[in-house]
Design a protein around this motif. Structure first.
Motif, PDB file in Angstrom:
ATOM      1  N   PHE A 139       0.837  -1.188   0.000  1.00 20.04           N
ATOM      2  CA  PHE A 139       0.000   0.000   0.000  1.00 20.04           C
ATOM      3  C   PHE A 139       0.876   1.244   0.000  1.00 20.04           C
ATOM      4  O   PHE A 139       1.950   1.266   0.596  1.00 20.04           O
ATOM      5  N   ASN A 140       0.405   2.257  -0.665  1.00 21.13           N
ATOM      6  CA  ASN A 140       1.123   3.525  -0.705  1.00 21.13           C
ATOM      7  C   ASN A 140       0.582   4.402   0.421  1.00 21.13           C
ATOM      8  O   ASN A 140      -0.190   5.332   0.197  1.00 21.13           O
ATOM      9  N   LEU A 141       0.970   4.069   1.629  1.00 22.17           N
ATOM     10  CA  LEU A 141       0.493   4.811   2.788  1.00 22.17           C
ATOM     11  C   LEU A 141       1.428   5.971   3.069  1.00 22.17           C
ATOM     12  O   LEU A 141       2.642   5.843   2.985  1.00 22.17           O
ATOM     13  N   THR A 142       0.846   7.084   3.420  1.00 24.58           N
ATOM     14  CA  THR A 142       1.668   8.241   3.764  1.00 24.58           C
ATOM     15  C   THR A 142       2.115   8.114   5.210  1.00 24.58           C
ATOM     16  O   THR A 142       1.434   7.519   6.031  1.00 24.58           O
ATOM     17  N   GLN A 143       3.271   8.684   5.478  1.00 24.76           N
ATOM     18  CA  GLN A 143       3.776   8.655   6.848  1.00 24.76           C
ATOM     19  C   GLN A 143       2.964   9.622   7.694  1.00 24.76           C
ATOM     20  O   GLN A 143       2.611  10.703   7.239  1.00 24.76           O
ATOM     21  N   PRO A 144       2.640   9.250   8.919  1.00 27.46           N
ATOM     22  CA  PRO A 144       1.887  10.167   9.771  1.00 27.46           C
ATOM     23  C   PRO A 144       2.710  11.398  10.108  1.00 27.46           C
ATOM     24  O   PRO A 144       3.918  11.304  10.333  1.00 27.46           O
ATOM     25  N   ARG A 145       2.041  12.512  10.103  1.00 29.03           N
ATOM     26  CA  ARG A 145       2.732  13.751  10.426  1.00 29.03           C
ATOM     27  C   ARG A 145       2.895  13.859  11.933  1.00 29.03           C
ATOM     28  O   ARG A 145       2.006  13.451  12.681  1.00 29.03           O
ATOM     29  N   PRO A 146       4.010  14.416  12.378  1.00 32.06           N
ATOM     30  CA  PRO A 146       4.186  14.551  13.824  1.00 32.06           C
ATOM     31  C   PRO A 146       3.169  15.532  14.388  1.00 32.06           C
ATOM     32  O   PRO A 146       2.824  16.526  13.759  1.00 32.06           O
TER      33      PRO A 146
END
Length: 103
Positions: free
Chosen positions: A53-60
């Protein structure tokens, strides 16, 4: 009813429906079986290739800056009556009160 009407009519048109039945069977199973039970053709189906899956990294998470607490001491001015008294006066007043209580 099913045996007589539906199946009977389909059996009477068997020769005409043979190509349609073979095509549906080939798409469903990937093989065609002959009347004697042998397989006439097989097809190699494409396998699904797995992709991550092309999941985005969670933003801090933004943590708000703490409010600045002033460390300045706010004291009341010293009353003038404290400077008028001396230790000797306080001791004398204490002795007078003690004598009045005894009497």
């Amino acid at each position: 009813y099913i045996e007589k009407d539906v199946m009977g009519k389909l059996q009477s048109f068997r020769d005409q429906l043979k190509s349609v039945v073979d095509e549906v069977e080939y798409k469903a199973t990937g093989t065609i079986k002959a009347a004697d039970g042998t397989c006439l053709g097989t097809i190699e189906k494409k396998r699904t290739e797995f992709k991550p899956f092309n999941l985005t990294q969670p933003r801090p998470r933004l943590i708000p800056e703490p409010d600045v607490i002033s460390r300045e001491v706010k004291a009341q001015p010293v009353p003038a009556s404290i400077h008028k008294n001396s230790l000797n006066k306080v001791e004398e007043q204490k002795k007078k009160r003690m004598e009045e209580e005894k009497a």
